[in-house]
Each structure stands twice: as C-alpha cells, then as structure tokens.
Design an enzyme around this catalytic site. Structure first.
Site, short mmCIF file in Angstrom:
data_model
loop_
_atom_site.label_atom_id
_atom_site.label_comp_id
_atom_site.label_asym_id
_atom_site.label_seq_id
_atom_site.Cartn_x
_atom_site.Cartn_y
_atom_site.Cartn_z
N TYR A 259 -7.44 1.48 -8.88
CA TYR A 259 -6.05 1.75 -8.46
C TYR A 259 -5.75 3.24 -8.39
O TYR A 259 -4.59 3.64 -8.36
CB TYR A 259 -5.01 1.06 -9.35
CG TYR A 259 -4.88 -0.42 -9.11
CD1 TYR A 259 -5.77 -1.11 -8.29
CD2 TYR A 259 -3.85 -1.16 -9.68
CE1 TYR A 259 -5.64 -2.47 -8.08
CE2 TYR A 259 -3.71 -2.52 -9.46
CZ TYR A 259 -4.61 -3.16 -8.68
OH TYR A 259 -4.46 -4.50 -8.46
N HIS B 274 -1.05 -6.85 -2.26
CA HIS B 274 -2.38 -6.87 -1.64
C HIS B 274 -2.36 -7.08 -0.15
O HIS B 274 -3.41 -7.28 0.46
CB HIS B 274 -3.30 -7.91 -2.30
CG HIS B 274 -3.71 -7.54 -3.68
ND1 HIS B 274 -4.22 -8.43 -4.59
CD2 HIS B 274 -3.69 -6.34 -4.31
CE1 HIS B 274 -4.49 -7.80 -5.73
NE2 HIS B 274 -4.18 -6.53 -5.57
N HIS C 187 -2.91 -1.74 -1.27
CA HIS C 187 -1.87 -1.53 -2.28
C HIS C 187 -0.81 -0.53 -1.83
O HIS C 187 -0.46 0.39 -2.58
CB HIS C 187 -2.50 -1.05 -3.59
CG HIS C 187 -3.30 -2.11 -4.27
ND1 HIS C 187 -4.58 -2.39 -3.92
CD2 HIS C 187 -3.00 -2.94 -5.29
CE1 HIS C 187 -5.04 -3.35 -4.69
NE2 HIS C 187 -4.10 -3.72 -5.52
#
Ligand SMILES: *[C@@H]1O[C@H](CO)[C@@H](O)[C@H](O)[C@H]1NC(C)=O
Ligand SMILES: *[C@@H]1O[C@H](CO)[C@@H](O)[C@H](O)[C@H]1NC(C)=O
Ligand SMILES: *[C@@H]1O[C@H](CO)[C@@H](O)[C@H](O)[C@H]1NC(C)=O
Ligand SMILES: *[C@@H]1O[C@H](CO)[C@@H](O)[C@H](O)[C@H]1NC(C)=O
Ligand SMILES: [Cu+2]
Length: 633
Positions: free
Chosen positions: A267, A486, A574
């Site tokens: 991330y 997503h 994301h």
C-alpha cells in the site's frame, strides 16, 4: 440492492414470463422473475435428478434494446445450483437465436452481470452448462433480469459489462497497443498469498480478455506500488510479497524480476521522477509496520537505495487504525529537478527531494481539508502545475467520505503551493477513481459514501465530470456495477475510460460482492447531438514517435485541429494513479493541417516515458491517440 435501481428487473408484475427446462416443485421458474430475492428457481432433484444443461427462456412481452443480463444466485446460504458456465442468446421470435455471451459465473451468491452490445430482443435464453462448484447437475436462481440500454448520449454512454476471469485490483494501460493489463492476487478472487499473481489482459482491438497466471517472478502483487518507467515498463513493487519488484515489459509481453526493495512494503505509492528514477514511500499494510521511509529505484542499474533524508513521518494521516493505515496510498507527483510533491492523503503536504540522500520540506496544508485517505488527486494541467483533489475520508474505513474539492497550484520545488477550496462534488466518495480526459475535464467514477472495504453498501453509481473552466461538476449516466474498494479506472487510447474490478474478498457474503468485470464509458465528445458517433479527427502522420523534452514534433491531421493534449499512460490501484497527467499543447506553427508541437522542456513536467497524443477538433472530438515516448535528452 442498488442493482434494482438501474437494472430493469423483469417480473411477473410487468407480465413477463419464464419457461424453464426443469423445476423442483416449490421452486418454479417464476420465482426467478418475481422480484423477490428470497424465492428461487431450482431444477428438479427429487424424485428424479434432471441433467445439465439447463435453460430458462424469459419473454419480455415486447422487443426492447438490451445490453445486459442479470443473475442473482439463490440467497439462502446454500450454493447448490449456482450457475457456472453459461451462454446467453437473444431472439425476436423465439425461433432464431443470436449468441451474445459465453462465459462463467464465479461460485458465490453476489449479483452477477453480463453485458453485451446493444441488441433488440423480446426473448432471452440462458443455458447453464455447469454448476459453479461442480457439486451436482442442478441450476438455481433467485432472480434473472435484463438491462435496457440507455438511448441518450448527451452526457456520454456506458458500454456493456465485460466479464473478466479475475477480480482485479490494479491495472495498467500499455503504450502503442492500448491493451489493459489487470491483476488480482495469488487467487483470482482473494488476496493474502504468495508466489504468483493472476492477471488478465483486455485487448480493445478485439474485445478479448486473456488470463495469465504470472509465476516466474514468485510475487503476489496484491496490493502494490506501481509506476510506469521511462521505457514504458510497469514497475510493480511489494504487496503480499512485500519486498519484491516485478516488471511488466510490453515489448516482450513478459514479466521480469526486479531488484528487491530495501524496505518491505504494501500500500505504498510510487512515482516516476524527472530523472527517470522511481521514488516510493509508505506501505505499512505489508512487510512490517512503521519506518517506511523513502527509497529510490534506478531501472538502468536495477537497484533500490534508501533515501535517509526522506522520512515518512511528515506525510502520515491520523488514522484511528494507527500506522498500519497512516502511510498508505500517497498522492505523489514527480516534479521539477527530481522532486516529489506529496499532495495527500494526509492533510499536510510535503516536498521530497531525491538527490544525494534525499530531503523533505513541508508544503503546508491542503486548505482546510482533513486527511483524505482513499480520495483522488489528478495533475490535469502539468505545465501550470495544477492538481485537482477530491473526496477521501479521515480514516481508511468505517467513516463517511467527504465531497471536498481542492485545487493545488505548484510552483518551484520546496515552495508552498497555492491551494483553493472549490465547489464540492455532488457526492461524497471514498474509493472512487478519477481520470483526466483529453479535453482536461476530470471524470470521477464509483466510490461509496461510507468507506467500508468489501461492501457495496452506499455505492455511488453516478459518475460526475469536473470542468476546469467552470470548476463545476456535471452528473453523468450511471454505470451498472458498483466500483468501490479495489476498483480501477484508466483512460484508453481511443479517449474512452475503462473501469472495473473491485472486491477481491474471496467467498464474501451477499452485498460484499466481488466484481470480476469491467465497463467502458464513452464521453459525450464521442457523440453527435442526435446520438450518432461523432466523426473523429485523425492524426495521419507524425514526424517522430520519440521526442526529447523541449523537442518539436510535426503532426499532420486529416482535418482542422483546435488543440492537442498529451496524457501520460496510466496505472491504477487503490484510487492512486501517479502515472497519469495531462499537458495541454498549443501548436507553435500551423500550416494547413500540419502542426508543430513543442514538448515542454522540463522533464519534471513532461515526465520521461510514454504519453498519448490526442488531437481535438473545434467540436472537442478527440482523435485516437498516438503513443509518443518522451526522453530526458
Ligand atoms: C422490486 O423490489 C424492489 C424492492 O424490493 C422495489 O423497489 C422495486 O420497485 C421492485 N420492482 C418491480 C418491478 O416491482
Ligand atoms: C463457448 O465457449 C466454449 C469455450 O471456449 C466453447 O467450447 C463453446 O463451443 C462455446 N459455445 C458456443 C455456443 O459458442
Ligand atoms: C542510473 O544508473 C545508471 C547505471 O548505473 C547510471 O548511469 C545513471 O546515472 C543512474 N541514474 C541516476 C539518475 O542516478
Ligand atoms: C488524532 O486523532 C485523535 C483521535 O483518534 C485525536 O485525539 C488527536 O487530536 C488527533 N491528532 C491530530 C494531530 O489531529
Ligand atoms: Cu487493497
């Protein structure tokens, strides 16, 4: 169920009828068109077991323009009869049938959609060839429905839903071909593994989707940092296998192993720089928590090095879940002199320098905006340093998103940018995607009001379009499938927008759907006022498909051109797409339909790598884009 708002669910109420090949008493076919999700059709299993294939023919009572089929599996927690491989055929007279879909549904109870090109039909026939879990020769359905194609094109139009073999959470658009490479994780519909990644490539030229399980880099690329490098290769870092780098090379259509990062990450965000290196920072979701300071990748030497002067601390949000979430999904922009501008999602903004061992300088606050995790930031006018930001939420999840909009104008690195608070979006959005179009307008799609991963609750199915000239939004026609956590969106070479994915939650419960599909939006500029396709200008020749920064490119068009724009090929996961950015180009000389364009001289504005060159006519209709590679020197 949001689906019912926009899907026309046919039912007994409207006189629609259904004929099935087999049913168990109490589970007649009519249960699949009664708009009651608690009742369902089930083929006979007692006293005798009916064999596959099974079929259901829906009679809509009159011919309609259709573009999609809807299937809601039984909702009682039992999977028996979930339809696997199927075909869908349409007919005007129930005698001559046309095949419009041949695919399979995933074995869960989430709503399923299949799209197809607009076609008139009165009868719709579904034939189920397998049971999704191979548990027995049954078929079952809580509801069937069809989607009636919208006819107005004033605000653009969505195409059919395109089935994918995977639930993708990341995607990249490939130069020259415009193919879209999407990827999921070690499984087609769930994450948290290791050693491989399921990918699927959509080819706009054929409409076909090709699946590939990438094993040679031994990298589960869920959920990574991503940047397209100076040679158009997608550099994918970290995620489930948190230290790894995998590189997709379009020239050989292959995945290759890159150097491992110095710090394991998941991330994190990354961005390509003016000197062609790639900077990354953050990423406590995977590979340990905290201390995810900056590091830099030189693709030529294939080496990652730490930048001790680039601490992550100044760019943390104040997420209530702690560091696990506070350093996720940075809004990074490669800018002049090797700098990186970090526009969010933290309420504080920062400059990172990448020469030597690196540096960090505060860039102040984004106005009164709070932390905006899972919001969007788009550099839609790079020459003037303009960054549009929208939405996001103070925490990663379980809070309401904002509809806030800000405009950041960058000057030279390490100076405090100008920030304006603008008119808000019509909708609060977290997990949305934002895509800049050739004309500089920004298309914002998907997301939800209350940020909760892996659920379709509070979905916004209505996109909106921001116009930089008026700084206001236009509400656009709704898409079919929720696009939340997503999901991705990317500009295509033909000026349409590819959106898709969302989920990746394995065998998730109802309403927390996995979306193994995509849908393409055609903006209004592709239509005449009567809804017919607009005639597009064409770039008939180009002096060179490679240019150094500051170079000149001569373009010949087939008709008069009003403006040009360059948009860098994008990569999305994301809510983050640090690759896309737009440069508006005004021809420096014009002779008939021959135009000379000058590429900006600063590689912090015109980042090295591949860009889409669009030519727009006076009606604002864009050409198909040509790929241009911009080099540093
Ligand atoms: C189907 O049911 C939903 C609520 O359950 C309702 O809002 C909708 O109007 C119904 N549609 C039809 C065609 O009856
Ligand atoms: C559907 O696709 C499968 C697999 O590609 C193929 O074997 C089958 O013949 C197709 N069915 C029809 C009706 O075209
Ligand atoms: C990247 O590595 C190559 C090969 O070692 C080197 O020539 C180049 O200067 C490096 N780039 C930067 C920006 O340091
Ligand atoms: C961070 O959030 C906590 C509550 O979760 C609050 O008490 C604190 O003041 C916040 N800190 C800052 C710097 O906003
Ligand atoms: Cu994720």
């Amino acid at each position: 169920m949001w689906y019912f708002v926009f899907m026309t669910i046919v039912g007994l109420v409207s006189g629609v009828s259904i004929t099935v090949d087999s049913f168990q008493a109490g589970h007649e076919g009519a249960n699949a068109v009664d708009n009651d999700t608690t009742t369902f059709w089930h083929t006979e299993y007692s006293p005798s077991l009916a064999a596959l294939p099974h079929s259901a023919v829906i009679d809509l009572t009159k011919s309609q323009l259709l573009n999609g089929f809807y299937y809601l599996p039984r909702q009682d927690g039992n999977k028996n009869g979930n339809i696997g491989q199927y075909i869908i055929e349409l007919s005007l007279d129930s005698s001559t049938w046309t095949l419009v879909a041949n695919d399979s549904f995933i074995d869960d109870d989430s709503p399923k959609q299949t799209g197809f090109a607009n076609r008139q039909a009165r009868y719709v026939r579904l034939t189920a060839h397998t049971e999704a879990g191979a548990r027995g020769s049954w078929s079952s359905a809580a509801e069937f429905g069809v989607n009636i194609a919208p006819t107005s094109t004033v605000n653009g139009q969505w195409g059919p839903v395109i089935a994918f073999p995977i639930v993708f959470a990341a995607a990249v658009v490939i130069h020259d071909t415009g193919k879209i490479v999407t990827f999921a994780s070690y499984k087609i519909n769930a994450f948290s593994g290791s050693g491989n990644t399921y990918t699927a490539t959509y080819d706009p030229a054929t409409g076909l989707v090709t699946e590939r399980n990438v094993v040679n880099t031994a990298h589960d690329m869920f959920c990574p940092g991503m940047s397209i490098d100076a040679n158009g290769r997608a550099v994918v870092t970290g995620g489930d296998d948190a230290s790894k780098t995998s590189i997709y090379d379009p020239s050989s259509d292959s995945w290759i192993i890159g150097a491992t990062m110095q710090i394991s990450r998941g991330y994190q965000a990354s961005t390509t720089l003016s000197d062609a290196r790639i900077f990354t920072i953050g990423g406590s979701w995977s590979g340990g928590r905290g201390g995810k300071n900056g590091e830099i990748y030189n693709a030529t030497s294939n080496a990652w090095s730490l930048l001790s002067g680039c601490p992550v601390a100044p760019m943390l949000t104040n997420d209530s879940a702690g560091i696990f979430r506070q350093d996720n999904h940075g809004w990074l922009f490669g800018w002049k002199s090797g700098s990186v501008f970090q526009a969010g999602p933290s309420k504080t903004m920062n400059w990172y320098g990448t020469s030597g061992s690196g540096s960090q300088t505060s860039a102040g606050l984004r106005g009164s905006d709070g932390d905006s995790m899972n919001g969007n930031a788009v550099m839609y006018d790079a020459v003037n340093g303009k960054i549009f930001t929208a939405g996001g939420a103070v925490d990663y999840q379980d809070v309401d998103a904002t509809s806030n909009v800000h405009l950041i104008t960058l000057g030279t690195p390490n100076t405090t940018p100008t920030v304006q608070t603008l008119t808000s979006m019509n909708y609060q959005r977290a997990f949305a995607n934002a895509v800049v179009l050739p004309n500089g307008k920004i298309f914002i799609t998907g997301g939800q009001v209350h940020a909760v991963p892996f659920t379709d609750a509070t979905s916004i199915l209505t996109p909106e379009l921001w116009d930089p000239a008026t700084q206001t939004f236009t509400v656009l026609p709704p898409h079919t499938v929720p696009r939340n956590y997503h999901s991705i969106a990317l500009l295509m070479l033909d000026g349409r927008v590819f959106t898709g994915g969302g989920g990746l939650c394995g065998d998730c419960p109802t309403g927390e759907a996995n979306h193994a599909d995509a849908q393409i939006y055609s903006p209004a500029y592709l239509f005449n006022s009567d809804g017919t396709a607009a005639t597009r200008p064409a770039i008939t020749s180009i002096s060179s498909t490679t240019s150094a920064v500051g170079g000149k490119v001569t373009v010949v068009a087939d008709s008069s051109i009003s403006s040009f724009s360059l948009i860098r090929f994008g990569s999305a996961t994301h809510t983050v797409d640090t690759d896309q950015r737009r440069i508006a180009l005004t021809p420096t000389t014009t002779s008939g339909t021959t135009y000379t364009l000058t590429i900006p001289s600063d590689s912090g504005v015109a980042l090295p790598g591949y860009w889409m060159l669009f030519a727009l006519n006076s009606a604002g209709v864009p050409s198909l884009a040509k790929s241009i590679k911009i080099t540093i020197s």
